[in-house]
Design a protein around this motif. Structure first.
Motif, PDB file in Angstrom:
ATOM      1  N   LEU A  13       6.027   6.380  18.085  1.00  0.00           N
ATOM      2  CA  LEU A  13       5.050   5.387  18.517  1.00  0.00           C
ATOM      3  C   LEU A  13       3.959   6.082  19.316  1.00  0.00           C
ATOM      4  N   THR A  14       2.704   5.851  18.925  1.00  0.00           N
ATOM      5  CA  THR A  14       1.562   6.314  19.712  1.00  0.00           C
ATOM      6  C   THR A  14       0.854   5.100  20.283  1.00  0.00           C
ATOM      7  N   PHE A  15       0.631   5.134  21.594  1.00  0.00           N
ATOM      8  CA  PHE A  15       0.041   3.994  22.288  1.00  0.00           C
ATOM      9  C   PHE A  15      -0.834   4.526  23.415  1.00  0.00           C
ATOM     10  N   ASP A  16      -2.085   4.122  23.422  1.00  0.00           N
ATOM     11  CA  ASP A  16      -3.027   4.581  24.450  1.00  0.00           C
ATOM     12  C   ASP A  16      -3.027   6.099  24.591  1.00  0.00           C
ATOM     13  N   GLY A  17      -2.941   6.802  23.462  1.00  0.00           N
ATOM     14  CA  GLY A  17      -3.034   8.250  23.466  1.00  0.00           C
ATOM     15  C   GLY A  17      -1.752   8.986  23.780  1.00  0.00           C
ATOM     16  N   GLU A  18      -0.668   8.248  24.111  1.00  0.00           N
ATOM     17  CA  GLU A  18       0.618   8.890  24.396  1.00  0.00           C
ATOM     18  C   GLU A  18       1.581   8.611  23.249  1.00  0.00           C
ATOM     19  N   THR A  19       2.338   9.630  22.854  1.00  0.00           N
ATOM     20  CA  THR A  19       3.276   9.491  21.738  1.00  0.00           C
ATOM     21  C   THR A  19       4.711   9.604  22.237  1.00  0.00           C
ATOM     22  N   ILE A  20       5.545   8.679  21.772  1.00  0.00           N
ATOM     23  CA  ILE A  20       6.969   8.649  22.103  1.00  0.00           C
ATOM     24  C   ILE A  20       7.745   8.909  20.824  1.00  0.00           C
ATOM     25  N   SER A  21       8.603   9.914  20.847  1.00  0.00           N
ATOM     26  CA  SER A  21       9.371  10.249  19.654  1.00  0.00           C
ATOM     27  C   SER A  21      10.663  10.945  20.067  1.00  0.00           C
ATOM     28  N   PRO A  22      11.793  10.548  19.408  1.00  0.00           N
ATOM     29  CA  PRO A  22      11.886   9.522  18.368  1.00  0.00           C
ATOM     30  C   PRO A  22      12.104   8.131  18.949  1.00  0.00           C
ATOM     31  N   ILE A  23      11.815   7.124  18.137  1.00  0.00           N
ATOM     32  CA  ILE A  23      12.132   5.733  18.426  1.00  0.00           C
ATOM     33  C   ILE A  23      12.783   5.135  17.187  1.00  0.00           C
ATOM     34  N   GLY A  24      13.392   3.956  17.322  1.00  0.00           N
ATOM     35  CA  GLY A  24      13.943   3.249  16.175  1.00  0.00           C
ATOM     36  C   GLY A  24      12.980   2.166  15.703  1.00  0.00           C
ATOM     37  N   ILE A  25      12.873   2.010  14.379  1.00  0.00           N
ATOM     38  CA  ILE A  25      11.961   1.024  13.791  1.00  0.00           C
ATOM     39  C   ILE A  25      12.708   0.269  12.692  1.00  0.00           C
ATOM     40  N   GLU A  76       0.834  -1.183   0.000  1.00  0.00           N
ATOM     41  CA  GLU A  76       0.000   0.000   0.000  1.00  0.00           C
ATOM     42  C   GLU A  76       0.875   1.241   0.000  1.00  0.00           C
ATOM     43  N   ASN A  77       0.379   2.274  -0.611  1.00  0.00           N
ATOM     44  CA  ASN A  77       1.060   3.555  -0.594  1.00  0.00           C
ATOM     45  C   ASN A  77       0.655   4.280   0.687  1.00  0.00           C
ATOM     46  N   ILE A  78       1.419   4.062   1.766  1.00  0.00           N
ATOM     47  CA  ILE A  78       1.075   4.618   3.060  1.00  0.00           C
ATOM     48  C   ILE A  78       1.657   6.015   3.174  1.00  0.00           C
ATOM     49  N   ASP A  79       0.811   6.978   3.384  1.00  0.00           N
ATOM     50  CA  ASP A  79       1.259   8.355   3.525  1.00  0.00           C
ATOM     51  C   ASP A  79       1.947   8.538   4.873  1.00  0.00           C
ATOM     52  N   SER A  80       2.861   9.480   4.931  1.00  0.00           N
ATOM     53  CA  SER A  80       3.536   9.766   6.189  1.00  0.00           C
ATOM     54  C   SER A  80       2.907  10.990   6.841  1.00  0.00           C
ATOM     55  N   ILE A  81       3.130  11.131   8.141  1.00  0.00           N
ATOM     56  CA  ILE A  81       2.671  12.322   8.826  1.00  0.00           C
ATOM     57  C   ILE A  81       3.821  13.314   8.922  1.00  0.00           C
ATOM     58  N   GLU A  82       3.517  14.507   9.341  1.00  0.00           N
ATOM     59  CA  GLU A  82       4.544  15.522   9.449  1.00  0.00           C
ATOM     60  C   GLU A  82       5.346  15.321  10.735  1.00  0.00           C
ATOM     61  N   ASN A  83       6.683  15.483  10.602  1.00  0.00           N
ATOM     62  CA  ASN A  83       7.595  15.466  11.739  1.00  0.00           C
ATOM     63  C   ASN A  83       7.391  14.274  12.688  1.00  0.00           C
ATOM     64  N   PRO A  84       7.381  13.035  12.182  1.00  0.00           N
ATOM     65  CA  PRO A  84       7.182  11.894  13.087  1.00  0.00           C
ATOM     66  C   PRO A  84       8.377  11.633  13.983  1.00  0.00           C
ATOM     67  N   THR A  85       9.516  12.288  13.726  1.00  0.00           N
ATOM     68  CA  THR A  85      10.693  12.068  14.565  1.00  0.00           C
ATOM     69  C   THR A  85      11.035  13.293  15.407  1.00  0.00           C
ATOM     70  N   GLU A  86      10.113  14.205  15.513  1.00  0.00           N
ATOM     71  CA  GLU A  86      10.338  15.383  16.354  1.00  0.00           C
ATOM     72  C   GLU A  86      10.420  14.947  17.817  1.00  0.00           C
ATOM     73  N   LEU A  87      11.414  15.470  18.539  1.00  0.00           N
ATOM     74  CA  LEU A  87      11.597  15.119  19.943  1.00  0.00           C
ATOM     75  C   LEU A  87      10.419  15.610  20.772  1.00  0.00           C
ATOM     76  N   ILE A  88       9.767  14.677  21.456  1.00  0.00           N
ATOM     77  CA  ILE A  88       8.642  15.024  22.319  1.00  0.00           C
ATOM     78  C   ILE A  88       9.126  15.040  23.763  1.00  0.00           C
TER      79      ILE A  88
END
Length: 455
Positions: free
Chosen positions: A86-98, A23-35
């Protein structure tokens, strides 16, 4: 040595490869921004029991830039991490390695390269096994106490139950084993499917499962080589997963190996094993392993290039008791060879303790894969000599965790838990298992378990 791990998709052997579905999965903006972290996050203040809660079907949402997603999709077998969130139960962790993970079997039929022995090329399946690294780029915070998350695709298991059931059976027999459950995966807002969520075996695992959990953890190094000699010290060091400092100490493992080498067969060897291992635990391991036919595990010795090796296990050495514990790993090919050898690569010819070809390597199965009898290994032969203990524990296993009542209850419970998620995957992806095939595969698994009880 090239170790062939999983079922091979040969139409001539009645195996079916899944069709590509990219599938052509679109990306979101700034998924690796430090949270920034406030310290109040649930993922920081809760432990791993929540992640492996058997009554929950968690959803993991990964987000990657289009560049990073394309990078891992173009060459998944490189197994190189890229940054994401990574978003899990409404909380987002960034950046992570995948990254994607696996070996021959995990990538079989799911990459574009034509050489299945050396998988390569771009991703052609919707699902591939993933590893998520929380301790990425210096991050100190853990995710529910975890540094890594492993999601297994189960592409070779249409029942989607082998990993979870196998680890549960080991654990129920008192064997230290990783926890396993199911989970749903989203990537950049789009549903990918159901995965097996498997606990990572690391220092956290040993501290959780052993009173003295700071000892050495080894991956896929056997105490003896295929000539029944002690391995080199460097071989043990290279296999360390914990305590990998400047001066690693592997003397306990080396001494264990040397005691096995010098022991006479019979009572002497049994005494060494009894002194260095928990007998009920290791014999129970053998009972479960051989009953569920974990044929791609430590009792399958693949031979190539003049040597033979096994794989898919860990060792833990307890520094306070100086005892060794064998830990199971990679069970997605368990159960399939119970009634007959349905996998032409992984199947083990011998019954427990049997020897074929006078301990010389021999070809077995329609693909003539070279193997050697497990009981030719002196340590395995020593375990096999505990016949009374094996028979007693097998009776306990069959009447207990493996009983019809208990296994059917678990399979039905898990089936209900992932039914809607499995249906949604079949609706969204042409290479996902259909509901009818999935349900039929679970019934086949139940038949295999019944055969195992009776035989």
């Amino acid at each position: 040595m090239m170790i062939i791990r999983l079922s091979i998709c040969f139409s001539l052997l009645l195996f079916t490869c899944k069709k590509p579905d990219i599938e052509n999965i679109d990306s979101i903006e700034n998924p690796t921004e430090l949270i920034p972290v406030s310290g109040d996050e649930k993922y920081i203040n809760s432990n791993s029991d929540y992640i492996f809660n058997q009554n929950k079907l968690h959803t993991f949402e990964l987000n990657l830039s289009s560049t990073n997603l394309n990078q891992i999709n173009e060459n998944p077998t490189a197994e190189e991490y890229v940054s994401g969130s990574l978003t899990f139960d409404g909380e987002t962790i960034s950046p992570i390695g995948i990254r994607y993970k696996g070996s021959i079997g995990a990538f079989l039929g799911c990459v574009s390269g034509n050489d299945w022995i050396n998988p390569s090329g771009y991703k052609t399946c919707t699902k591939l096994s993933l590893k998520i690294k929380i301790n990425w780029e210096g991050r100190e915070e853990k995710f529910y106490g975890l540094k890594k998350i492993q999601l297994h695709s189960m592409n070779n298991d249409d029942s989607q139950m082998r990993d979870r059931l196998g680890y549960w059976l080991f654990s129920e027999m008192g064997i230290p084993a990783p926890r396993a459950t199911h989970a749903k995966l989203m990537v950049n807002g789009k549903y990918v499917g159901v995965f097996a969520l498997i606990e990572n075996i690391d220092g956290r695992f040993t501290r959780l499962n052993f009173d003295s959990g700071e000892g050495n953890l080894y991956k896929e190094v056997w105490p003896l080589n295929s000539n029944n000699e002690s391995q080199s010290e460097q071989k043990y060091i290279d296999a360390l997963k914990t305590n990998k400092d400047e001066n690693p100490n592997v003397q306990l493992m080396k001494s264990f190996a040397e005691e096995i080498v010098t022991a006479d067969f019979g009572t002497d060897l049994q005494n060494v094993i009894s002194d260095k291992m928990n007998i009920n635990e290791i014999i129970a391991y053998a009972v479960v392993d051989r009953t569920i036919r974990h044929d791609d595990g430590p009792f399958h010795w693949y031979c190539s290039g003049g040597g033979c090796n096994n794989h898919n296990y860990f060792w833990y050495e307890n520094p306070s008791t100086e005892k060794f514990h064998l830990i199971p790993w990679d069970l997605d090919n368990a159960f399939e060879n119970i009634i007959f050898d349905s996998n032409p690569v992984t199947s083990v010819k011998d019954e427990w303790g049997e020897i074929t070809a006078n301990c010389e390597p021999f070809n077995y199965g329609p693909l003539f894969v070279n193997q050697r009898s497990a009981a030719c290994d002196k340590l395995t032969a020593g375990w096999a000599s505990f016949e009374n203990e094996f028979n007693l524990l097998k009776t306990e296993f069959i009447s207990g965790p493996l009983s019809l009542e208990r296994t059917n209850a678990k399979l039905n419970e898990w089936k209900t838990q992932i039914h809607q998620a499995t249906f949604n995957a079949s609706e969204n992806h042409s290479d996902a298992i259909t509901i009818s095939n999935w349900e039929n595969s679970i019934e086949i698994l139940k038949q295999q378990l019944e055969y195992a009880r009776e035989n």
